[in-house]
Enzyme design. Structure first.
Site, short mmCIF file in Angstrom:
data_model
loop_
_atom_site.label_atom_id
_atom_site.label_comp_id
_atom_site.label_asym_id
_atom_site.label_seq_id
_atom_site.Cartn_x
_atom_site.Cartn_y
_atom_site.Cartn_z
N CYS A 110 0.83 -1.21 0.00
CA CYS A 110 0.00 0.00 0.00
C CYS A 110 0.86 1.25 0.00
CB CYS A 110 -0.93 0.02 1.21
SG CYS A 110 -2.32 -1.12 1.11
N CYS A 220 -5.19 1.66 4.53
CA CYS A 220 -4.18 1.45 3.50
C CYS A 220 -2.98 2.35 3.68
CB CYS A 220 -4.78 1.66 2.13
SG CYS A 220 -5.48 3.29 1.92
FE1 SF4 Z 1 -1.31 -3.61 -2.68
FE2 SF4 Z 1 -2.75 -2.30 -0.87
FE3 SF4 Z 1 -3.63 -2.51 -3.41
FE4 SF4 Z 1 -3.64 -4.66 -1.87
S1 SF4 Z 1 -4.85 -2.77 -1.49
S2 SF4 Z 1 -2.84 -4.58 -3.99
S3 SF4 Z 1 -1.85 -4.35 -0.60
S4 SF4 Z 1 -1.85 -1.42 -2.75
#
Ligand code: SF4
Length: 254
Positions: A110, A220
């Site tokens: 994230c 996030c």
């Molecule tokens: Fe990556 Fe966060 Fe998107 Fe999941 S929610 S794919 S962990 S950026």
């Protein structure tokens, strides 16, 4: 309180933000709340810029809505992408779906795909807006409509903070606002495709986000960047840490 009164209050917050903090931008995730805010901004404060973060892992329906927003409102929706080098570095360290392995690994993803692009999007701005509502999650109970965002170094507004989910959908239906079709398939809260599932009737609205994690960790990092920067496992390339970040990180338990 009637929906009309809520709308008036929200427009007053938009006016306050642009009066006191120009330039102001709205970070749209293209969820239901964000479409209400998009509609209000286009109608009442078109001087507020609207941007979105394309993490590279969004559902197809979200891309379709992005295109629909551009067509329906005829306003530019600026899209920010992750830094390619950081994504490559994350995948080398954690694997392409490494976010399932641990909270730290998920927050690292994230950070690379959301937080770092957000910081670029907010650079040089006086304030930013979000579509967050207080009753969306246990992590959002103490939010305020307007507060200084020390992590990003600018004012942050949550104009829909006290709207209910019913008011959000009343607005969408009443004013024929475009929305993500995944909402019709039991996806009340939307994010990246691999980290979002549908919910069953009676489940919490954010139960489908990072469903394998404890609810207390379900942010996030866009709204709690200090905790995300901590333990990302990725050494950011060309990324300058601010004093505010360093200070905030010291408060995060190891
Ligand atoms: Fe990556 Fe966060 Fe998107 Fe999941 S929610 S794919 S962990 S950026």
């Amino acid at each position: 309180m009637s929906l009309e009164r809520k709308i008036e209050q929200t427009v007053a917050v938009l006016k306050e933000a642009t009066r006191d903090y120009t330039p102001v931008v709205f970070a749209s995730s293209l969820g239901a709340e964000d479409m209400v805010l998009t509609d209000l901004i286009v109608l009442h404060r078109p001087d507020i810029g609207i941007f979105s973060l394309d993490t590279g892992r969004l559902p197809q329906e979200t891309y379709e809505l992005m295109q629909e927003v551009r067509r329906y409102y005829d306003v530019p929706l600026q899209v920010y992408f992750p830094d390619g080098k950081l994504v490559e570095q994350y995948i080398a360290q954690h694997g392409v779906n490494g976010f399932y392995d641990s909270v730290e690994s998920r927050k690292a993803c994230c950070f690379v795909r959301k937080v770092e692009p957000l910081r670029r999007a907010l650079k040089g701005k006086g304030a930013w807006l979000t579509g967050m509502r207080r009753d969306q999650a246990v992590t959002r109970g103490t939010l305020e409509v307007s507060a200084y965002d020390a992590d990003n170094g600018l004012q942050k507004f949550n104009p829909l903070l006290d709207w209910s989910i019913n008011e959000v959908w009343s607005y969408i239906r009443q004013y024929d606002v475009p929305y993500n079709k995944l909402h019709d398939q039991f996806y009340p809260s939307l994010g990246c495709a691999p980290c979002t599932r549908s919910v069953t009737p009676g489940e919490d609205v954010r139960a489908g986000r990072w469903w394998w994690e404890d609810p207390a960790s379900k942010e996030c990092g866009l709204h709690a960047s200090a905790s995300v920067a901590h333990g990302t496992g990725v050494q950011p390339v060309n990324f300058q840490r601010s004093k505010a970040e360093d200070k905030a990180e010291q408060k995060v338990p190891a």
